[in-house]
Design a protein around this motif. Sequence first.
Motif, PDB file in Angstrom:
ATOM      1  N   ILE A  65       0.844  -1.201   0.000  1.00 22.18           N
ATOM      2  CA  ILE A  65       0.000   0.000   0.000  1.00 22.18           C
ATOM      3  C   ILE A  65       0.877   1.247   0.000  1.00 22.18           C
ATOM      4  O   ILE A  65       0.636   2.193  -0.760  1.00 22.18           O
ATOM      5  N   GLY A  66       1.888   1.249   0.838  1.00 19.04           N
ATOM      6  CA  GLY A  66       2.782   2.407   0.906  1.00 19.04           C
ATOM      7  C   GLY A  66       3.521   2.651  -0.400  1.00 19.04           C
ATOM      8  O   GLY A  66       3.609   3.783  -0.874  1.00 19.04           O
ATOM      9  N   VAL A  71       4.234   5.930  -5.189  1.00 14.48           N
ATOM     10  CA  VAL A  71       4.480   6.066  -6.628  1.00 14.48           C
ATOM     11  C   VAL A  71       3.330   6.830  -7.287  1.00 14.48           C
ATOM     12  O   VAL A  71       3.558   7.724  -8.109  1.00 14.48           O
ATOM     13  N   THR A  72       2.106   6.509  -6.908  1.00 13.45           N
ATOM     14  CA  THR A  72       0.947   7.187  -7.495  1.00 13.45           C
ATOM     15  C   THR A  72       0.963   8.682  -7.178  1.00 13.45           C
ATOM     16  O   THR A  72       0.754   9.514  -8.072  1.00 13.45           O
ATOM     17  N   LEU A  73       1.214   9.038  -5.925  1.00 13.48           N
ATOM     18  CA  LEU A  73       1.288  10.463  -5.570  1.00 13.48           C
ATOM     19  C   LEU A  73       2.451  11.147  -6.265  1.00 13.48           C
ATOM     20  O   LEU A  73       2.350  12.317  -6.660  1.00 13.48           O
ATOM     21  N   LEU A  84       4.413   3.300 -19.077  1.00  5.94           N
ATOM     22  CA  LEU A  84       3.667   2.042 -19.015  1.00  5.94           C
ATOM     23  C   LEU A  84       4.236   1.090 -17.955  1.00  5.94           C
ATOM     24  O   LEU A  84       3.470   0.465 -17.201  1.00  5.94           O
ATOM     25  N   LEU A  85       5.540   0.980 -17.853  1.00  5.61           N
ATOM     26  CA  LEU A  85       6.129   0.051 -16.885  1.00  5.61           C
ATOM     27  C   LEU A  85       5.866   0.470 -15.443  1.00  5.61           C
ATOM     28  O   LEU A  85       5.623  -0.372 -14.579  1.00  5.61           O
ATOM     29  N   ARG A  86       5.898   1.763 -15.159  1.00  4.41           N
ATOM     30  CA  ARG A  86       5.601   2.230 -13.797  1.00  4.41           C
ATOM     31  C   ARG A  86       4.140   1.938 -13.436  1.00  4.41           C
ATOM     32  O   ARG A  86       3.845   1.468 -12.342  1.00  4.41           O
ATOM     33  N   VAL A  87       3.239   2.234 -14.350  1.00  4.84           N
ATOM     34  CA  VAL A  87       1.820   1.975 -14.097  1.00  4.84           C
ATOM     35  C   VAL A  87       1.580   0.478 -13.955  1.00  4.84           C
ATOM     36  O   VAL A  87       0.852   0.039 -13.051  1.00  4.84           O
ATOM     37  N   LEU A  88       2.204  -0.319 -14.800  1.00  2.93           N
ATOM     38  CA  LEU A  88       2.076  -1.771 -14.687  1.00  2.93           C
ATOM     39  C   LEU A  88       2.615  -2.244 -13.335  1.00  2.93           C
ATOM     40  O   LEU A  88       2.017  -3.115 -12.693  1.00  2.93           O
ATOM     41  N   GLY A  89       3.714  -1.666 -12.883  1.00  2.00           N
ATOM     42  CA  GLY A  89       4.260  -2.018 -11.580  1.00  2.00           C
ATOM     43  C   GLY A  89       3.280  -1.740 -10.455  1.00  2.00           C
ATOM     44  O   GLY A  89       3.108  -2.568  -9.542  1.00  2.00           O
ATOM     45  N   ILE A  90       2.617  -0.588 -10.508  1.00  2.00           N
ATOM     46  CA  ILE A  90       1.617  -0.254  -9.490  1.00  2.00           C
ATOM     47  C   ILE A  90       0.473  -1.272  -9.519  1.00  2.00           C
ATOM     48  O   ILE A  90       0.030  -1.760  -8.479  1.00  2.00           O
ATOM     49  N   VAL A  91       0.012  -1.600 -10.716  1.00  2.00           N
ATOM     50  CA  VAL A  91      -1.078  -2.570 -10.860  1.00  2.00           C
ATOM     51  C   VAL A  91      -0.660  -3.925 -10.285  1.00  2.00           C
ATOM     52  O   VAL A  91      -1.438  -4.582  -9.583  1.00  2.00           O
ATOM     53  N   LEU A  92       0.566  -4.344 -10.550  1.00  2.00           N
ATOM     54  CA  LEU A  92       1.035  -5.629 -10.038  1.00  2.00           C
ATOM     55  C   LEU A  92       1.135  -5.629  -8.514  1.00  2.00           C
ATOM     56  O   LEU A  92       0.784  -6.622  -7.858  1.00  2.00           O
ATOM     57  N   VAL A  93       1.611  -4.522  -7.942  1.00  2.00           N
ATOM     58  CA  VAL A  93       1.702  -4.432  -6.481  1.00  2.00           C
ATOM     59  C   VAL A  93       0.308  -4.506  -5.866  1.00  2.00           C
ATOM     60  O   VAL A  93       0.073  -5.257  -4.911  1.00  2.00           O
ATOM     61  N   ILE A  94      -0.619  -3.740  -6.414  1.00  2.00           N
ATOM     62  CA  ILE A  94      -1.994  -3.766  -5.898  1.00  2.00           C
ATOM     63  C   ILE A  94      -2.604  -5.154  -6.079  1.00  2.00           C
ATOM     64  O   ILE A  94      -3.271  -5.676  -5.173  1.00  2.00           O
ATOM     65  N   GLY A  95      -2.339  -5.779  -7.202  1.00  2.00           N
ATOM     66  CA  GLY A  95      -2.819  -7.144  -7.422  1.00  2.00           C
ATOM     67  C   GLY A  95      -2.257  -8.116  -6.397  1.00  2.00           C
ATOM     68  O   GLY A  95      -2.967  -8.998  -5.900  1.00  2.00           O
ATOM     69  N   GLY A  96      -0.988  -7.945  -6.044  1.00  2.00           N
ATOM     70  CA  GLY A  96      -0.385  -8.789  -5.017  1.00  2.00           C
ATOM     71  C   GLY A  96      -1.015  -8.577  -3.661  1.00  2.00           C
ATOM     72  O   GLY A  96      -1.250  -9.535  -2.906  1.00  2.00           O
ATOM     73  N   LEU A 100      -3.014 -11.426  -1.540  1.00  2.00           N
ATOM     74  CA  LEU A 100      -2.707 -11.785  -0.159  1.00  2.00           C
ATOM     75  C   LEU A 100      -3.939 -11.667   0.725  1.00  2.00           C
ATOM     76  O   LEU A 100      -4.149 -12.487   1.625  1.00  2.00           O
ATOM     77  N   ARG A 101      -4.749 -10.673   0.484  1.00  2.00           N
ATOM     78  CA  ARG A 101      -5.974 -10.487   1.267  1.00  2.00           C
ATOM     79  C   ARG A 101      -6.888 -11.696   1.116  1.00  2.00           C
ATOM     80  O   ARG A 101      -7.394 -12.248   2.075  1.00  2.00           O
ATOM     81  N   PHE A 102      -7.105 -12.130  -0.138  1.00  2.00           N
ATOM     82  CA  PHE A 102      -7.990 -13.261  -0.363  1.00  2.00           C
ATOM     83  C   PHE A 102      -7.362 -14.577   0.092  1.00  2.00           C
ATOM     84  O   PHE A 102      -8.078 -15.499   0.483  1.00  2.00           O
ATOM     85  N   ALA A 103      -6.057 -14.661   0.047  1.00  2.00           N
ATOM     86  CA  ALA A 103      -5.384 -15.879   0.506  1.00  2.00           C
ATOM     87  C   ALA A 103      -5.562 -16.079   2.016  1.00  2.00           C
ATOM     88  O   ALA A 103      -5.606 -17.205   2.493  1.00  2.00           O
ATOM     89  N   GLU A 104      -5.682 -14.974   2.760  1.00  2.00           N
ATOM     90  CA  GLU A 104      -5.861 -15.058   4.203  1.00  2.00           C
ATOM     91  C   GLU A 104      -7.309 -15.332   4.595  1.00  2.00           C
ATOM     92  O   GLU A 104      -7.562 -15.793   5.694  1.00  2.00           O
TER      93      GLU A 104
END
Length: 106
Positions: A65-66, A71-73, A84-96, A100-104
């Motif tokens: 989240i941090g 990065v977004t701010l 594109l790579l920075r935005v994709l990185g943010i999407v991947l982090v949020i996806g992770g 993790l939330r659903f895995a718990e």
Amino acid sequence: MVWLVLVAAGLFEIGMVMGLNFSEGFTKLWPSVLMLVSGGISFYLLSLAMQGIPVGTAYAVWTGIGAAGAVTLGILFLDEPANLLRVLGIVLVIGGVVALRFAEGG
């Protein structure tokens, strides 16, 4: 409830990082205060969330989240590049974080 506390901890981590950025090496008072207060609140909330969420999951979600928020701010307000790579990185982090939330469960 612990997941809401963890999300709040992550949001305060974003405040900590932004305060650190604007503190210019702790030479600016109010950004330094923002960093210290936000950091303290963030760590406290993280410690509460870890009472109900495993440490690895809590830490990964908190940092995710941090990181995604910082990065977004940076892109929105600090003229950091938005390619594109920075935005994709943010999407991947949020996806992770979501995975993790659903895995718990709960």
